[in-house]
Motif scaffolding. Sequence first.
Motif, short mmCIF file in Angstrom:
data_model
loop_
_atom_site.label_atom_id
_atom_site.label_comp_id
_atom_site.label_asym_id
_atom_site.label_seq_id
_atom_site.Cartn_x
_atom_site.Cartn_y
_atom_site.Cartn_z
N ASN A 46 -79.43 47.92 7.29
CA ASN A 46 -79.60 47.46 8.67
C ASN A 46 -81.06 47.41 9.12
O ASN A 46 -81.33 47.28 10.31
CB ASN A 46 -78.79 48.36 9.62
CG ASN A 46 -77.34 47.92 9.69
OD1 ASN A 46 -76.80 47.42 8.71
ND2 ASN A 46 -76.72 48.07 10.84
N ALA A 47 -81.99 47.48 8.19
CA ALA A 47 -83.41 47.47 8.55
C ALA A 47 -83.78 46.21 9.34
O ALA A 47 -84.56 46.28 10.30
CB ALA A 47 -84.28 47.58 7.29
N GLY A 48 -83.22 45.06 8.97
CA GLY A 48 -83.52 43.81 9.66
C GLY A 48 -83.03 43.82 11.10
O GLY A 48 -83.74 43.42 12.03
N ALA A 49 -81.79 44.30 11.28
CA ALA A 49 -81.21 44.40 12.62
C ALA A 49 -82.04 45.35 13.49
O ALA A 49 -82.29 45.08 14.67
CB ALA A 49 -79.76 44.88 12.54
N ASN A 78 -73.57 51.19 -2.91
CA ASN A 78 -73.49 52.48 -2.25
C ASN A 78 -74.78 52.84 -1.54
O ASN A 78 -74.79 53.34 -0.42
CB ASN A 78 -73.20 53.54 -3.32
CG ASN A 78 -72.09 54.45 -2.87
OD1 ASN A 78 -71.65 54.39 -1.72
ND2 ASN A 78 -71.64 55.30 -3.77
N TYR A 79 -75.88 52.57 -2.21
CA TYR A 79 -77.22 52.94 -1.73
C TYR A 79 -77.57 52.24 -0.43
O TYR A 79 -78.03 52.87 0.53
CB TYR A 79 -78.22 52.59 -2.84
CG TYR A 79 -79.68 52.83 -2.50
CD1 TYR A 79 -80.22 54.10 -2.58
CD2 TYR A 79 -80.52 51.77 -2.15
CE1 TYR A 79 -81.57 54.33 -2.31
CE2 TYR A 79 -81.86 51.98 -1.88
CZ TYR A 79 -82.38 53.26 -1.96
OH TYR A 79 -83.71 53.47 -1.69
N VAL A 80 -77.36 50.92 -0.36
CA VAL A 80 -77.79 50.18 0.83
C VAL A 80 -76.95 50.53 2.06
O VAL A 80 -77.40 50.39 3.19
CB VAL A 80 -77.80 48.64 0.62
CG1 VAL A 80 -78.81 48.25 -0.44
CG2 VAL A 80 -76.42 48.08 0.31
N LEU A 81 -75.69 50.99 1.83
CA LEU A 81 -74.81 51.31 2.96
C LEU A 81 -74.92 52.78 3.39
O LEU A 81 -74.21 53.22 4.28
CB LEU A 81 -73.36 50.98 2.60
CG LEU A 81 -73.11 49.48 2.37
CD1 LEU A 81 -71.68 49.24 1.93
CD2 LEU A 81 -73.42 48.66 3.62
#
Length: 194
Positions: free
Chosen positions: A23-26, A149-152
Motif C-alpha cells: 500500500n505504499a502507493g496509496a 506473503n511479504y507484500v501483504l
Amino acid sequence: MAGFRLLVGLGNPGNEYSNTRHNAGAEWIEALAQQSQCLLRMEKKFSGLFGKVHIAGEECYLLIPTTYMNLSGTAVQAVCKFYKISPEEVLVVHDELDIPPGSAKLKKGGGHGGHNGLKDIISKLSNNREFARLRIGIGHPGHASQVANYVLKKAAPDDYSKIEQTINESLRYVEDIVAGNLNPVMNKLHSFKA
C-alpha cells in the motif's frame, strides 16, 4: 515535457491492508491529499477514492483504486475516459520489490516487472505503457515464493519508517513532478537514502 493530470496510488482497500508494503502507493496519495488539504471521497463511477487538487498552478486528479490491486486498471481507465486523460498524463505511484526501503525511483514508461497493479493498468489502457511510475522501495524477501506473503504484511518498524521518509522526501518534489520536470527530480530522488 507535458505534465501529469492524474496521480494514482496503488494499494488494497480495507483496514487489514493499511500500512502493508503493497500500500505504499496509496499512502503516497493520502499524504499528498493531506498536504494539499484535499478530501478524498469514494467515487463509485471511478471505483476508487478520488479528489481534485491544484499543484504548480495545474488542476490534478488524485485516485486510489478501491478495486484490489489486481484490478487497479478499472479505476484508472474510468478516470482517463471521463476526463479524456492520455496515458502519458498519468503518474502511478507503487511499491517496488527491486528497490530497498528508503529509496525511490521515478521513470517514464516501461513494463510491469511482475507487479499485478501495473499489469492490469497496462491492459486496461489498451497495452499503452507510456504512463510514468514513482516506485517506492519496499525491498525483496529473498525468494519469489515469499513475495505474495511479504507484500501483504506490515513492514518491520525500521523499514516502515524508511518507507515513510521516502514518501515525504518524494513529496517535496511534487510540483516539479506534476509539471513534468522529471530529470532534476530523478537526480535528487535517486541519490536519496533514508
